[in-house]
Design a protein around this motif. Structure first.
Motif, PDB file in Angstrom:
ATOM      1  N   ASP A 120      39.325  23.090  37.651  1.00 45.87           N
ATOM      2  CA  ASP A 120      38.382  23.933  38.397  1.00 45.87           C
ATOM      3  C   ASP A 120      38.819  24.077  39.851  1.00 45.87           C
ATOM      4  O   ASP A 120      38.770  25.169  40.417  1.00 45.87           O
ATOM      5  CB  ASP A 120      36.972  23.343  38.326  1.00 45.87           C
ATOM      6  CG  ASP A 120      36.357  23.450  36.934  1.00 45.87           C
ATOM      7  OD1 ASP A 120      36.818  24.287  36.131  1.00 45.87           O
ATOM      8  OD2 ASP A 120      35.408  22.695  36.659  1.00 45.87           O
ATOM      9  N   ALA A 121      39.267  22.976  40.448  1.00 48.23           N
ATOM     10  CA  ALA A 121      39.712  23.016  41.852  1.00 48.23           C
ATOM     11  C   ALA A 121      40.955  23.886  42.007  1.00 48.23           C
ATOM     12  O   ALA A 121      41.070  24.653  42.972  1.00 48.23           O
ATOM     13  CB  ALA A 121      39.986  21.606  42.360  1.00 48.23           C
ATOM     14  N   ALA A 122      41.892  23.802  41.057  1.00 49.53           N
ATOM     15  CA  ALA A 122      43.111  24.618  41.128  1.00 49.53           C
ATOM     16  C   ALA A 122      42.772  26.099  40.976  1.00 49.53           C
ATOM     17  O   ALA A 122      43.348  26.948  41.662  1.00 49.53           O
ATOM     18  CB  ALA A 122      44.105  24.177  40.055  1.00 49.53           C
ATOM     19  N   TRP A 123      41.841  26.423  40.076  1.00 44.06           N
ATOM     20  CA  TRP A 123      41.427  27.822  39.922  1.00 44.06           C
ATOM     21  C   TRP A 123      40.789  28.341  41.207  1.00 44.06           C
ATOM     22  O   TRP A 123      41.072  29.445  41.652  1.00 44.06           O
ATOM     23  CB  TRP A 123      40.471  28.003  38.750  1.00 44.06           C
ATOM     24  CG  TRP A 123      39.902  29.391  38.749  1.00 44.06           C
ATOM     25  CD1 TRP A 123      38.690  29.789  39.212  1.00 44.06           C
ATOM     26  CD2 TRP A 123      40.575  30.597  38.353  1.00 44.06           C
ATOM     27  NE1 TRP A 123      38.554  31.154  39.110  1.00 44.06           N
ATOM     28  CE2 TRP A 123      39.692  31.677  38.583  1.00 44.06           C
ATOM     29  CE3 TRP A 123      41.830  30.872  37.803  1.00 44.06           C
ATOM     30  CZ2 TRP A 123      40.030  32.992  38.289  1.00 44.06           C
ATOM     31  CZ3 TRP A 123      42.158  32.186  37.519  1.00 44.06           C
ATOM     32  CH2 TRP A 123      41.271  33.231  37.754  1.00 44.06           C
ATOM     33  N   THR A 124      39.920  27.535  41.813  1.00 46.14           N
ATOM     34  CA  THR A 124      39.250  27.954  43.051  1.00 46.14           C
ATOM     35  C   THR A 124      40.271  28.215  44.153  1.00 46.14           C
ATOM     36  O   THR A 124      40.164  29.212  44.877  1.00 46.14           O
ATOM     37  CB  THR A 124      38.220  26.900  43.491  1.00 46.14           C
ATOM     38  OG1 THR A 124      37.232  26.785  42.460  1.00 46.14           O
ATOM     39  CG2 THR A 124      37.539  27.288  44.796  1.00 46.14           C
ATOM     40  N   ARG A 125      41.280  27.368  44.274  1.00 48.71           N
ATOM     41  CA  ARG A 125      42.346  27.590  45.268  1.00 48.71           C
ATOM     42  C   ARG A 125      43.084  28.892  44.972  1.00 48.71           C
ATOM     43  O   ARG A 125      43.360  29.689  45.870  1.00 48.71           O
ATOM     44  CB  ARG A 125      43.335  26.417  45.290  1.00 48.71           C
ATOM     45  CG  ARG A 125      42.934  25.289  46.205  1.00 48.71           C
ATOM     46  CD  ARG A 125      44.054  24.271  46.414  1.00 48.71           C
ATOM     47  NE  ARG A 125      44.674  23.776  45.183  1.00 48.71           N
ATOM     48  CZ  ARG A 125      44.145  22.830  44.402  1.00 48.71           C
ATOM     49  NH1 ARG A 125      42.989  22.276  44.705  1.00 48.71           N
ATOM     50  NH2 ARG A 125      44.782  22.441  43.311  1.00 48.71           N
ATOM     51  N   PHE A 126      43.426  29.123  43.709  1.00 47.26           N
ATOM     52  CA  PHE A 126      44.126  30.347  43.324  1.00 47.26           C
ATOM     53  C   PHE A 126      43.264  31.570  43.618  1.00 47.26           C
ATOM     54  O   PHE A 126      43.755  32.571  44.137  1.00 47.26           O
ATOM     55  CB  PHE A 126      44.491  30.289  41.832  1.00 47.26           C
ATOM     56  CG  PHE A 126      45.275  31.471  41.369  1.00 47.26           C
ATOM     57  CD1 PHE A 126      46.622  31.604  41.668  1.00 47.26           C
ATOM     58  CD2 PHE A 126      44.668  32.482  40.631  1.00 47.26           C
ATOM     59  CE1 PHE A 126      47.348  32.710  41.252  1.00 47.26           C
ATOM     60  CE2 PHE A 126      45.385  33.586  40.206  1.00 47.26           C
ATOM     61  CZ  PHE A 126      46.721  33.701  40.524  1.00 47.26           C
ATOM     62  N   LEU A 127      41.991  31.484  43.316  1.00 44.46           N
ATOM     63  CA  LEU A 127      41.067  32.581  43.593  1.00 44.46           C
ATOM     64  C   LEU A 127      41.043  32.881  45.090  1.00 44.46           C
ATOM     65  O   LEU A 127      41.145  34.045  45.501  1.00 44.46           O
ATOM     66  CB  LEU A 127      39.670  32.209  43.089  1.00 44.46           C
ATOM     67  CG  LEU A 127      38.594  33.271  43.137  1.00 44.46           C
ATOM     68  CD1 LEU A 127      38.907  34.424  42.203  1.00 44.46           C
ATOM     69  CD2 LEU A 127      37.252  32.649  42.765  1.00 44.46           C
ATOM     70  N   ASP A 128      40.940  31.834  45.908  1.00 48.54           N
ATOM     71  CA  ASP A 128      40.883  32.007  47.366  1.00 48.54           C
ATOM     72  C   ASP A 128      42.195  32.516  47.950  1.00 48.54           C
ATOM     73  O   ASP A 128      42.198  33.373  48.839  1.00 48.54           O
ATOM     74  CB  ASP A 128      40.517  30.689  48.049  1.00 48.54           C
ATOM     75  CG  ASP A 128      39.092  30.248  47.781  1.00 48.54           C
ATOM     76  OD1 ASP A 128      38.277  31.085  47.319  1.00 48.54           O
ATOM     77  OD2 ASP A 128      38.791  29.065  48.009  1.00 48.54           O
ATOM     78  N   GLU A 129      43.314  31.993  47.468  1.00 48.70           N
ATOM     79  CA  GLU A 129      44.619  32.294  48.065  1.00 48.70           C
ATOM     80  C   GLU A 129      45.273  33.569  47.531  1.00 48.70           C
ATOM     81  O   GLU A 129      46.029  34.225  48.263  1.00 48.70           O
ATOM     82  CB  GLU A 129      45.578  31.125  47.830  1.00 48.70           C
ATOM     83  CG  GLU A 129      45.168  29.845  48.517  1.00 48.70           C
ATOM     84  CD  GLU A 129      45.985  28.631  48.086  1.00 48.70           C
ATOM     85  OE1 GLU A 129      45.658  27.524  48.545  1.00 48.70           O
ATOM     86  OE2 GLU A 129      46.940  28.776  47.282  1.00 48.70           O
ATOM     87  N   VAL A 130      45.007  33.924  46.269  1.00 46.56           N
ATOM     88  CA  VAL A 130      45.734  35.038  45.649  1.00 46.56           C
ATOM     89  C   VAL A 130      44.814  36.176  45.210  1.00 46.56           C
ATOM     90  O   VAL A 130      45.051  37.332  45.558  1.00 46.56           O
ATOM     91  CB  VAL A 130      46.574  34.531  44.446  1.00 46.56           C
ATOM     92  CG1 VAL A 130      47.320  35.683  43.779  1.00 46.56           C
ATOM     93  CG2 VAL A 130      47.542  33.439  44.879  1.00 46.56           C
ATOM     94  N   VAL A 131      43.781  35.849  44.441  1.00 49.12           N
ATOM     95  CA  VAL A 131      42.957  36.909  43.841  1.00 49.12           C
ATOM     96  C   VAL A 131      42.108  37.627  44.883  1.00 49.12           C
ATOM     97  O   VAL A 131      42.116  38.858  44.953  1.00 49.12           O
ATOM     98  CB  VAL A 131      42.072  36.346  42.709  1.00 49.12           C
ATOM     99  CG1 VAL A 131      41.265  37.464  42.063  1.00 49.12           C
ATOM    100  CG2 VAL A 131      42.918  35.632  41.657  1.00 49.12           C
ATOM    101  N   THR A 132      41.377  36.883  45.688  1.00 46.36           N
ATOM    102  CA  THR A 132      40.495  37.512  46.673  1.00 46.36           C
ATOM    103  C   THR A 132      41.256  38.386  47.670  1.00 46.36           C
ATOM    104  O   THR A 132      40.820  39.509  47.945  1.00 46.36           O
ATOM    105  CB  THR A 132      39.638  36.447  47.380  1.00 46.36           C
ATOM    106  OG1 THR A 132      38.848  35.787  46.382  1.00 46.36           O
ATOM    107  CG2 THR A 132      38.736  37.060  48.431  1.00 46.36           C
ATOM    108  N   PRO A 133      42.408  37.954  48.203  1.00 44.54           N
ATOM    109  CA  PRO A 133      43.156  38.865  49.080  1.00 44.54           C
ATOM    110  C   PRO A 133      43.631  40.141  48.373  1.00 44.54           C
ATOM    111  O   PRO A 133      43.734  41.192  48.995  1.00 44.54           O
ATOM    112  CB  PRO A 133      44.343  38.020  49.537  1.00 44.54           C
ATOM    113  CG  PRO A 133      43.864  36.611  49.445  1.00 44.54           C
ATOM    114  CD  PRO A 133      42.974  36.600  48.230  1.00 44.54           C
ATOM    115  N   ALA A 134      43.896  40.053  47.074  1.00 44.54           N
ATOM    116  CA  ALA A 134      44.340  41.237  46.325  1.00 44.54           C
ATOM    117  C   ALA A 134      43.193  42.210  46.063  1.00 44.54           C
ATOM    118  O   ALA A 134      43.415  43.417  45.952  1.00 44.54           O
ATOM    119  CB  ALA A 134      44.976  40.814  45.005  1.00 44.54           C
TER     120      ALA A 134
END
Length: 134
Positions: free
Chosen positions: A48-62
């Protein structure tokens, strides 16, 4: 004849303001879905923590204008031929004013980053035309 022409001109202008196939008040868009599996080599590697980091760092900026993420349970047959079942994340994004190719081009770097970061064989992506309104 001029009296008939004015309503036709107004009707044509109203139709031009609404994208084809969308009701008034909604705009054409492409709906993207990405199914992000959380396992690799038979074990869950995306916490869950790794997904949240990915969401914050990659998905949301896209997709800074908004997105939806749902918890999902998926299965698929990989290169080995074995059916794998796993917890997944379903990303749903509506991209206004784009066709499927343009919308997919926006998601492709996110998919590539996910595959690279978490050692994933694939991410399932679907696109569909949509009408969008808020």
């Amino acid at each position: 004849m001029r009296i008939l022409a004015l309503p036709l001109v107004l009707l044509a202008a109203a139709c031009a303001a609404t994208p084809p196939g969308c009701p008034p008040g909604l705009a054409s868009a492409t709906r993207l879905e990405g199914c992000f599996g959380r396992n690799a080599n038979g074990a869950e590697v995306v916490t869950d923590a790794a997904w949240t980091r990915f969401l914050d760092e990659v998905v949301t900026p896209a997709f800074p204008d908004g997105l939806t993420v749902l918890d999902a349970a998926g299965q698929w047959r990989g290169r080995t031929g074995t059916v794998a079942r796993e917890r997944s994340k379903l990303l749903v994004v509506a991209v206004p004013g784009t066709d499927a190719a343009q919308a997919h081009a926006r998601l492709a770097p996110v998919v590539a980053a996910y595959r690279s970061r978490f050692g994933q064989e694939s991410v399932m992506v679907t696109t569909a035309p949509a009408c969008l309104g808020f």
